[in-house]
Design an enzyme around this catalytic site. Sequence first.
Site, mmCIF file in Angstrom:
data_model
loop_
_atom_site.group_PDB
_atom_site.id
_atom_site.type_symbol
_atom_site.label_atom_id
_atom_site.label_comp_id
_atom_site.label_asym_id
_atom_site.label_seq_id
_atom_site.Cartn_x
_atom_site.Cartn_y
_atom_site.Cartn_z
ATOM 1 N N GLU A 123 -3.926 7.994 7.799
ATOM 2 C CA GLU A 123 -4.909 7.122 7.153
ATOM 3 C C GLU A 123 -5.179 5.900 8.032
ATOM 4 O O GLU A 123 -6.321 5.474 8.208
ATOM 5 C CB GLU A 123 -4.377 6.690 5.783
ATOM 6 C CG GLU A 123 -5.362 5.941 4.931
ATOM 7 C CD GLU A 123 -4.775 5.564 3.571
ATOM 8 O OE1 GLU A 123 -5.228 4.560 3.011
ATOM 9 O OE2 GLU A 123 -3.859 6.261 3.084
ATOM 10 N N HIS A 172 0.836 -1.204 0.000
ATOM 11 C CA HIS A 172 0.000 0.000 0.000
ATOM 12 C C HIS A 172 0.869 1.253 0.000
ATOM 13 O O HIS A 172 0.572 2.253 -0.668
ATOM 14 C CB HIS A 172 -0.899 -0.046 1.249
ATOM 15 C CG HIS A 172 -1.678 1.203 1.495
ATOM 16 N ND1 HIS A 172 -1.306 2.131 2.431
ATOM 17 C CD2 HIS A 172 -2.801 1.704 0.904
ATOM 18 C CE1 HIS A 172 -2.166 3.133 2.435
ATOM 19 N NE2 HIS A 172 -3.085 2.900 1.516
ATOM 20 N N GLU A 195 2.062 1.927 -3.452
ATOM 21 C CA GLU A 195 0.980 2.508 -4.267
ATOM 22 C C GLU A 195 0.949 4.026 -4.085
ATOM 23 O O GLU A 195 0.850 4.781 -5.052
ATOM 24 C CB GLU A 195 -0.357 1.885 -3.858
ATOM 25 C CG GLU A 195 -1.566 2.485 -4.579
ATOM 26 C CD GLU A 195 -2.767 2.599 -3.663
ATOM 27 O OE1 GLU A 195 -3.151 1.607 -3.038
ATOM 28 O OE2 GLU A 195 -3.318 3.724 -3.574
ATOM 29 N N HIS A 196 1.052 4.482 -2.838
ATOM 30 C CA HIS A 196 1.074 5.930 -2.573
ATOM 31 C C HIS A 196 2.248 6.597 -3.278
ATOM 32 O O HIS A 196 2.098 7.626 -3.938
ATOM 33 C CB HIS A 196 1.212 6.176 -1.064
ATOM 34 C CG HIS A 196 -0.098 6.280 -0.355
ATOM 35 N ND1 HIS A 196 -0.462 7.366 0.389
ATOM 36 C CD2 HIS A 196 -1.137 5.405 -0.292
ATOM 37 C CE1 HIS A 196 -1.670 7.171 0.904
ATOM 38 N NE2 HIS A 196 -2.090 5.977 0.516
#
Length: 426
Positions: free
Chosen positions: A142, A67, A70-71
């Site tokens: 997040e 993840h 991905e950022h």
Amino acid sequence: MNTIVNDRINEKILYHELDSGLKIYFMPKPGFVKKYAVFTTNYGSIDNVFVPIGESDPIEVPEGIAHFLEHKLFEEEEANIFDKFSKLGAYVNASTSFNQTSYLFYTTDYFYDCLELLIKFVQSPYLTDENVEKEKGIIAQEIRMYEDNPKWRVFFNCLKAMYINHPIKIDIAGTVESINTITKELLYKSYNTFYHPSNMVLFVVGDLSFDEIIETVKKSEKIYEKTDFTVERIFEEEPKQISQKIIEEKMYVSTPLFYIGFKDYDLGLEGKESIKKDIVTNMILDMLFTPSSEFFNDLYNEGLIDSNFGAYYTGKKTYGHSLIVGQSEVPEKVHQRVVDLFSQNPADILIDDDFERLKKKNLGSFLMGFNSIEFIANNFTDLYFDKFNLLDYLDVLESISFEDLLNRFKEHFTPDNIVLSIVRPS
């Protein structure tokens, strides 16, 4: 160039493999104004232990690194990817699941310019010690946001109750502690292993030219040496038992939330066998837990559930589970009613006529799906890494018999593999 044709539904998919090993699939949709492309790597949050490309020993990386990558791929040295797509009138986004990371855009104009942007930014990671450190703060926010989300908590608590070793029980974004151990070097090592073209697929759908799609990708992609490399992923053996029967937490909710989970022990399947099991299990859940079912209406009329009640199955090669979800003042009573329901003879509660009606409904939904480019692209990609072609879905669905449901009912829904997760008002 090769072609897969299904004359029954009058659809076809063209495909071509580049010298880099990247496979491009294209479904032509003449007359469609909207165009869609999704560039996906077979790499998700559960892939935390693997043998890096060019090495022989496995490494374990911090939870949440897929993840995190991905950022970071949206960051360039002197530009903003979102602004570039916005100037072309296109929508761009990405997502990381347990098994895949996908980068997508859709647009009506300037498709090939957008496709060039997509290939370039996914294949050009810009990682520095400084921007990796900066991202940790953003992702930590997040993570904390999801930690405060009762629906997210009751879901992951259910996974934790079912699984003992499998990394699916870990939050996709990791933890604040785990992401703080991520480094630029670990990100590059993960990127070079999982973002090799041989581990990725590009799917495009719309009123477009496949020749032009191929030429656009060829001129945009980085130069890779074709390799037979297959990522070696390592998973600790998952015991055939659950971790705990009941898991509870208190949060700011007005009504208790619950997840009832059935852990799947029939694993290791791929292709048609895996898809058939998926369809059969979801048909059982649809027959028992949708508003048209007797069980749903009994619980609803007794005030035990509301309209948020529902169920679904999800499974891959190394994990699988059925989830029955909702909110209730007395989740234990709902749980007991579910236990009682599955203790019955399936031939007494699954009705052949309902099965035939549901089968026709699913056939209709599948065919209607081909009017949506999002449905086509997302389902093709999800099934692709399960070694299954979307165009074969209809044949598998039609091959399912009522006996398949009766057998699956007895095999999957047992008292030994059921768990209950509750989030109660604090």
